[in-house]
Structure formats: structure tokens, C-alpha cells
Design an enzyme around this catalytic site. Sequence first.
Site, PDB file in Angstrom:
ATOM      1  N   GLU A 272      -0.693  -8.457   5.662  1.00  0.00           N
ATOM      2  CA  GLU A 272      -0.211  -8.544   7.058  1.00  0.00           C
ATOM      3  C   GLU A 272      -1.340  -8.460   8.082  1.00  0.00           C
ATOM      4  O   GLU A 272      -1.114  -8.758   9.255  1.00  0.00           O
ATOM      5  CB  GLU A 272       0.856  -7.460   7.326  1.00  0.00           C
ATOM      6  CG  GLU A 272       0.351  -6.025   7.472  1.00  0.00           C
ATOM      7  CD  GLU A 272       0.039  -5.342   6.141  1.00  0.00           C
ATOM      8  OE1 GLU A 272       0.086  -5.999   5.086  1.00  0.00           O
ATOM      9  OE2 GLU A 272      -0.278  -4.138   6.163  1.00  0.00           O
TER      10      GLU A 272
ATOM     11  N   CYS B  98       0.825  -1.208   0.000  1.00  0.00           N
ATOM     12  CA  CYS B  98       0.000   0.000   0.000  1.00  0.00           C
ATOM     13  C   CYS B  98       0.863   1.263   0.000  1.00  0.00           C
ATOM     14  O   CYS B  98       1.484   1.576  -1.013  1.00  0.00           O
ATOM     15  CB  CYS B  98      -0.981  -0.079   1.168  1.00  0.00           C
ATOM     16  SG  CYS B  98      -2.434   0.930   0.885  1.00  0.00           S
TER      17      CYS B  98
ATOM     18  N   HIS C 125      -3.219  -5.381   1.958  1.00  0.00           N
ATOM     19  CA  HIS C 125      -2.526  -5.609   3.235  1.00  0.00           C
ATOM     20  C   HIS C 125      -2.574  -7.058   3.707  1.00  0.00           C
ATOM     21  O   HIS C 125      -3.345  -7.379   4.607  1.00  0.00           O
ATOM     22  CB  HIS C 125      -3.206  -4.756   4.315  1.00  0.00           C
ATOM     23  CG  HIS C 125      -3.009  -3.300   4.164  1.00  0.00           C
ATOM     24  ND1 HIS C 125      -1.959  -2.627   4.728  1.00  0.00           N
ATOM     25  CD2 HIS C 125      -3.738  -2.377   3.507  1.00  0.00           C
ATOM     26  CE1 HIS C 125      -2.039  -1.346   4.437  1.00  0.00           C
ATOM     27  NE2 HIS C 125      -3.112  -1.169   3.699  1.00  0.00           N
TER      28      HIS C 125
HETATM   29  N1  GLN Z   1      -3.675   6.326   0.989  1.00  0.00           N
HETATM   30  C1  GLN Z   1      -2.407   6.031   1.599  1.00  0.00           C
HETATM   31  C2  GLN Z   1      -1.264   6.796   0.957  1.00  0.00           C
HETATM   32  O1  GLN Z   1      -1.438   7.526   0.073  1.00  0.00           O
HETATM   33  C3  GLN Z   1      -2.092   4.562   1.581  1.00  0.00           C
HETATM   34  C4  GLN Z   1      -3.055   3.808   2.483  1.00  0.00           C
HETATM   35  C5  GLN Z   1      -2.489   2.557   3.087  1.00  0.00           C
HETATM   36  O2  GLN Z   1      -1.273   2.341   3.191  1.00  0.00           O
HETATM   37  N2  GLN Z   1      -3.381   1.753   3.588  1.00  0.00           N
HETATM   38  O3  GLN Z   1      -0.149   6.614   1.347  1.00  0.00           O
END
Ligand code: GLN
Length: 197
Positions: free
Chosen positions: A175, A78, A173
Site C-alpha cells: 500500500e 504486516c 506493505h
Molecule cells: N512489528 C509490528 C508488529 O509486531 C509490525 C510492523 C508493521 O506492521 N509494519 O505488529
Amino acid sequence: MSVGVLALQGDFREHAEVLRSLGAEVELIRRPEELDRISGLVIPGGESSVMDKLARAFGVAEPLAEAVRAGLPVYGTCAGLIMLADTVIDGIEGQQSIGGFDIAVRRNAFGSQTLSFETDLDVPVLGEPPVHAIFIRAPVVESVGTRARAIATLSDGRCVAVEQDNLLGTSFHPEITGEHRFHDYFLQKVAAAGFRY
Ligand code: GLN
């Protein structure tokens, strides 16, 4: 085998737990000198614009970019995937990335209707069963360059997991769902790379 988790911000504890449960020795990384103790690194989810600022403030961004170029295996989830992308679309003003992954990633790509959602994903490199994936204000990989390859896509064709030599990235995610196969796959990369500073 000592694997680092970048611990500036985000859900680094969850990653550390998964890696430990798979038998890895884990170091939480906040400073540049800590990078030479590890043979792989996970960059967690969180908020990429904050993580980017902290990485630069702690002086870890540039040494990390160099390590990625030198072949350090890195897995980004992410926000971590955003940190690894060569091109970040819809970043905040001045947002930078460590780069190295030949991809363009769009932040917060799912809009306000589906800021968070769950789905089952086929990930052929991991085999059966499909991966139960949780997306939280997730990015999508909008373009995959010639050095990278998509390893999972949503049913609408949008790419949400990628791989490139020493690099692995997911928009979602693993994890937090008890899904350990991505970390296991990553640890195999780490073992194969045998990275030393
Ligand atoms: N929207 C977040 C960003 O721009 C990422 C979200 C996440 O890691 N769950 O970094």
C-alpha cells in the site's frame, strides 16, 4: 462492492486510498456493527499488540474472528498478517490474534540490523514484473499449515506472503509503494466469495 479497512490503528488510510483507486467502496471499520456492511476487509500494518488490545476493547475481535470462520475475505499486511495468524511467536505478554490463517508468524523477525529493508520479490500468482516490497519491522511466516500456502519467499527461503481460501497475507506493505496488484488480487477474491452476513 463495499470493502472495509480496520481503522483502529496503523496505515489504514493508505489501504483505503489504494482500494478506492481500484473502484471499491471503502468503509473504515472500528465497531462490530460496521462489519455487516462489508464483503471483505483489509487489516493494515501498524503495531499488532496495540491493534489486538484495541480490537478487544472495541468488541470487534470476536465478531471478526467469527466472520473469518464464516468466510469473510480478509487481507492482512504486516501487523494485519500477525492479527490473522493462528499462532504468534514473540508476541508481547497476553497478545492474542483473531486467527483463522493456518500459519505461525514470528513478530519482528528481521532483528535490529534489518528492521526495515526493500527487495524485489517474485510472486507467481501476480505474474511479471516482480513486486518491489518494503519490510518495516516485519514478521515472517515461520510455518505454513496444511490449509495455507506460501505465495512468495525471500531468496533465503523465508516465507513472506501467504494465501488460504478467503485469506491473503503479506509481511510487507504494497500500500505504500504504488503496487496495486495484491489489492486487485484481493478484490477478485472478494468478488468471487460474494460474502454476505
Ligand atoms: N512489528 C509490528 C508488529 O509486531 C509490525 C510492523 C508493521 O506492521 N509494519 O505488529
